[in-house]
Design an enzyme around this catalytic site. Sequence first.
Site, PDB file in Angstrom:
ATOM      1  N   SER A  34      25.230   7.439  16.909  1.00  6.78           N
ATOM      2  CA  SER A  34      24.089   8.455  16.749  1.00  6.78           C
ATOM      3  C   SER A  34      22.841   8.294  17.742  1.00  6.78           C
ATOM      4  CB  SER A  34      23.553   8.176  15.200  1.00  6.78           C
ATOM      5  OG  SER A  34      24.425   8.378  14.394  1.00  6.78           O
ATOM      6  N   ARG A  35      23.337   7.863  19.187  1.00  6.80           N
ATOM      7  CA  ARG A  35      22.299   7.905  20.171  1.00  6.80           C
ATOM      8  C   ARG A  35      21.451   6.451  19.670  1.00  6.80           C
ATOM      9  NH1 ARG A  35      21.352  10.119  24.208  1.00  6.80           N
ATOM     10  NH2 ARG A  35      19.215  10.177  24.042  1.00  6.80           N
ATOM     11  N   LEU A  36      21.636   5.618  18.860  1.00  6.32           N
ATOM     12  CA  LEU A  36      20.759   4.484  18.451  1.00  6.32           C
ATOM     13  C   LEU A  36      21.415   3.330  19.439  1.00  6.32           C
ATOM     14  CD1 LEU A  36      20.327   4.825  14.742  1.00  6.32           C
ATOM     15  CD2 LEU A  36      18.649   5.535  16.615  1.00  6.32           C
TER      16      LEU A  36
END
Length: 123
Positions: A101-103
Amino acid sequence: NPRAAMTFFWPSLERQVRIEGRVERVSADESDAYFQVRPLGSRLGAWASPQTQGIKDRAELEGLLVEVEQRFLDQAPHCPPHWGGYRLLAERVEFWQGRASRLHDRLNYRLQDGSWVRERLAP
């Protein structure tokens, strides 16, 4: 420019390291010592290449190499006067780890008053 950055990226591992800092030219002695341990072909190529200048075609470059090979037929090539290296003196190093999630995880190290300060950066 006295400043530079370099990045090492491993896409299959989703990891990256970025280093930023000042650049300094290494000494002639250090350049020569490194030059002497390079493979013979690389040392001859350093003499043959007109270093970033335009050339007509590949045949011209190969012809220059033949001339250099003849020049150094009976002696080991010494370090050319135009050849040398630069050193990046790290002032900032970021370690990046890809996450769902692009975290992504980003850990940043900054040199501050002679000590490294660690901080976590948002993705």
